[in-house]
Scaffold this active site. Structure first.
Site, PDB file in Angstrom:
ATOM      1  N   SER A 165       0.793  -1.222   0.000  1.00  0.00           N
ATOM      2  CA  SER A 165       0.000   0.000   0.000  1.00  0.00           C
ATOM      3  C   SER A 165       0.833   1.284   0.000  1.00  0.00           C
ATOM      4  CB  SER A 165      -0.942  -0.064   1.194  1.00  0.00           C
ATOM      5  OG  SER A 165      -1.872   0.958   1.145  1.00  0.00           O
ATOM      6  N   ASP A 168      -3.646   6.386  -2.649  1.00  0.00           N
ATOM      7  CA  ASP A 168      -2.370   5.828  -2.189  1.00  0.00           C
ATOM      8  C   ASP A 168      -1.970   4.681  -3.131  1.00  0.00           C
ATOM      9  OD1 ASP A 168      -4.100   3.844  -1.428  1.00  0.00           O
ATOM     10  OD2 ASP A 168      -3.163   3.488   0.516  1.00  0.00           O
ATOM     11  N   ASP A 197      -2.151   1.459  -3.324  1.00  0.00           N
ATOM     12  CA  ASP A 197      -3.034   0.364  -3.743  1.00  0.00           C
ATOM     13  C   ASP A 197      -4.483   0.829  -3.859  1.00  0.00           C
ATOM     14  OD1 ASP A 197      -3.439   0.654  -1.039  1.00  0.00           O
ATOM     15  OD2 ASP A 197      -3.607  -1.490  -0.620  1.00  0.00           O
ATOM     16  N   ALA A 229      -8.423   9.513   9.418  1.00  0.00           N
ATOM     17  CA  ALA A 229      -8.041  10.836   8.925  1.00  0.00           C
ATOM     18  C   ALA A 229      -7.192  10.723   7.654  1.00  0.00           C
ATOM     19  CB  ALA A 229      -7.277  11.579  10.005  1.00  0.00           C
ATOM     20  N   ARG A 275       2.072   5.979  19.190  1.00  0.00           N
ATOM     21  CA  ARG A 275       1.751   4.551  19.057  1.00  0.00           C
ATOM     22  C   ARG A 275       2.728   3.897  18.071  1.00  0.00           C
ATOM     23  NH1 ARG A 275      -0.663   4.178  14.167  1.00  0.00           N
ATOM     24  NH2 ARG A 275      -1.180   2.002  14.495  1.00  0.00           N
ATOM     25  N   PRO A 276       3.001   2.615  18.279  1.00  0.00           N
ATOM     26  CA  PRO A 276       3.867   1.954  17.315  1.00  0.00           C
ATOM     27  C   PRO A 276       3.103   1.709  16.019  1.00  0.00           C
ATOM     28  CG  PRO A 276       3.141   0.400  19.009  1.00  0.00           C
ATOM     29  CD  PRO A 276       2.556   1.722  19.370  1.00  0.00           C
ATOM     30  N   GLY A 334       1.847  -0.159  12.742  1.00  0.00           N
ATOM     31  CA  GLY A 334       1.671  -1.576  12.416  1.00  0.00           C
ATOM     32  C   GLY A 334       2.037  -1.861  10.973  1.00  0.00           C
ATOM     33  N   THR A 335       2.587  -0.860  10.277  1.00  0.00           N
ATOM     34  CA  THR A 335       2.959  -1.086   8.876  1.00  0.00           C
ATOM     35  C   THR A 335       4.392  -0.662   8.571  1.00  0.00           C
ATOM     36  OG1 THR A 335       2.163   1.101   8.223  1.00  0.00           O
ATOM     37  CG2 THR A 335       0.595  -0.720   8.023  1.00  0.00           C
TER      38      THR A 335
END
Ligand code: G16
Length: 540
Positions: A64, A276, A278, A371, A495-496, A498-499
């Site tokens: 993505s 974006d 994909d 967002a 926050r960590p 996830g991608t």
């Protein structure tokens, strides 16, 4: 299950020693060269999931918004939604099993999930335009076939198109025809029907400039655009003929840098949008006459759509519930506007469309948008039936009900879809006679800033309260609280990702200067308290 065959094939897709990956926000994502074994194993897992659910399962090869060198894979469940959380755990176990343990892990998963191994399996596969994607999707196919699964390779698809195909197949075509042509026809028919009135009013030629992030969206939009022309004419930029995927362009770049992409010609007040890599996210923007850039992100998209739906619901007057789902990244002004001006209930979930999607299913009509422009609208079965019935009945309500009926078809109800969202937005703007500036003026965003911090191990950060509060490492939340107190109308969280292998920092406050200071100071706190590596965060 022929475990000997699996072992033999697996050697050809060997796992690099010591490599541990997590099924993250949207599947596995990392450098493409580390993913061959994961792809093979996700082919295996898709077969097990297909047998267990007695349904077609999807596998999408894409990273993505990530850079071109990365790749990734996600599984699509029977109704076209993201893979169930319990199977994400299976995916992580399978991806991380050492070679010699692979057969045992497969047996374990089959037993735990009560997979009927005699059941047939069918898997559909799609991929984005990354140079590594074709080879990696072949590894998925190897995994599917070694477990005796059948497959259909759609080749190049947007992620939302693959989600659509999965649902079409599992609904026996009721949701639509499981072909690219079927997707184009379903969406464009709904769009043309919905906008008939608007375009008849003489507002007959509308042009939209689309930055396609040098990705798959360009190919698919080029195939599709004649379906909705002349009502809407789209001009494609960053179509992949020269630039690099997601590089200095695309929805993620525009949203996080709050500036236009390179490679698009923008004139004052012209409506532009970016997909974006994909084509599952979309943001809009324009330059005003003074050259100032205005971003219209997922929050404002959700607001436009919700207010349009709310008006139609009032007209049909049947008490269907409408709710909006956001994440912590939603601009404070958008939440206030939705709750206080529009009187719509708003909920906050963790990042990741899988979380928003589930919450949105609790309403008759659930609008969800991150967002960053990732979102869609879900209609419950009961709401859909009611709307369809009203569309056939009394004249007064018929117009609104008919519109809702077309809107249902225009949204991709399996996942956020840049093409479908773009058509919905264009239809609403045309029907309401709204300019992009009028849309933008619905409310004023609080200044906001997103930064990334590199740490040795992003998993040292854990969060709660829909990611708005840090639980670990100790002291970090207290430090954030102290920093936030220094500014007016301020808010910040970390926050960590996830991608990506980074920690994300979000801040908002009363002025851009204060926001930037707050974001910088919070980044520094993360760097110091969560094991930052590389260059220290720099002030603005
Ligand atoms: C994916 C997810 C989105 C999420 C984004 C960023 O988007 O589908 O829901 O907002 O990643 O996630 P994170 O902050 O965890 O990196 P995409 O468009 O990259 O698939």
């Amino acid at each position: 299950m022929d475990l000997d065959a699996v072992t033999k094939q697996s050697v050809l897709h060997a796992k690099p020693d010591g490599l541990i990956l997590q099924y993250g926000t949207a599947g596995f994502r990392t450098k493409a060269e580390h993913l061959d074994h994961v792809m093979f194993r996700m082919g295996l897992l898709a077969v097990l999931r297909s047998k267990q659910t007695k349904s077609t399962i999807g596998v999408m090869v894409t990273a993505s918004h990530n850079p071109e060198e990365d790749n990734g894979v996600k599984l699509v469940d029977p109704l076209g939604e993201m893979l169930a959380a319990s199977w994400e755990e299976h995916a992580t176990c399978l991806a991380n099993a050492e070679e010699q343990h692979l057969p045992r892990v497969l047996v374990d998963i089959s037993e735990k999930a009560a997979v009927d191994l005699h059941q047939d399996a069918f898997v559909v596969i799609g991929r984005d335009t990354r140079p590594s994607s074709e080879r990696l999707s072949q590894s998925v196919i190897d995994g599917v076939t070694v477990l005796g699964g059948q497959f259909y390779d759609y080749g190049l698809l947007t992620t939302p198109q693959l989600h659509y195909m999965v649902f079409c197949r599992n609904s026996n075509g009721q949701y639509g025809k499981a072909t690219v042509e079927g997707y184009y026809q379903k969406l464009s028919l709904a769009f043309v029907e919905l906008t008939k009135q608007a375009f008849c009013r003489g507002d007959d030629h509308r042009t939209l400039k689309v930055d396609c992030a040098n990705g798959i969206g360009a190919l698919k939009l080029a195939e599709m655009k004649h379906y909705f022309c002349p009502g809407l004419s789209v001009q494609l930029f960053n179509d992949g003929t020269k630039g690099k995927l997601n590089h200095l362009c695309g929805a993620d770049f525009v949203k996080s840098h709050q500036k236009p992409p390179q490679g698009i010609e923008m004139r004052a007040n012209e409506r532009c949008c970016s997909f974006d890599g994909d084509a599952d996210r979309i943001v809009y923007y324009y330059h005003d006459a003074d050259g100032q850039f205005h971003l219209i992100d997922g929050d404002k998209i959700a607001t436009l759509i919700s207010s349009f739906l709310k008006e139609l619901l009032l007209e049909i007057g049947d008490g269907l519930s409408l709710g909006v789902v956001q994440t912590a990244y939603a601009n404070g002004s958008s939440t206030r506007y939705l709750e206080e001006v529009m009187k719509v209930p708003v909920y906050c979930t963790k990042t990741g469309v899988k979380h928003l999607h589930h919450k949105a299913q609790e309403f008759d009509i659930g609008v969800y948008f991150e967002a960053n422009g990732h979102g869609t609208v879900l209609f419950s079965k009961a709401a859909e039936t009611k709307i369809k019935q009203l569309a056939k009945e009394s004249e007064d309500e018929k117009k609104a009900a008919k519109m809702l009926e077309n809107i249902i078809d225009l949204f991709n109800q399996t996942i956020g879809d840049a093409i479908s969202d773009m058509l919905v937005i264009e239809a609403i703007l045309a029907l309401k006679g709204l300019t992009v500036q009028q849309w933008d003026a619905l409310y004023t965003d609080l200044p906001n800033r997103q930064l990334k911090v590199k740490v040795a191990d992003r998993q040292v950060i854990s969060t709660t309260d829909a990611e708005r509060q840090v639980v670990k490492p100790p002291g970090l939340q207290e430090a954030i609280n102290d920093l936030v107190k220094k500014y007016r109308l301020s808010r910040a969280f970390v926050r960590p990702s996830g991608t990506e292998d980074i920690v994300r920092v979000y801040a908002e406050a009363d002025s851009q200067e204060n926001t930037d200071s707050l974001a910088y100071e919070v980044s520094l706190a993360v760097f110091q308290l969560a094991g930052g590596i590389g260059e220290r965060p720099q002030r603005g």
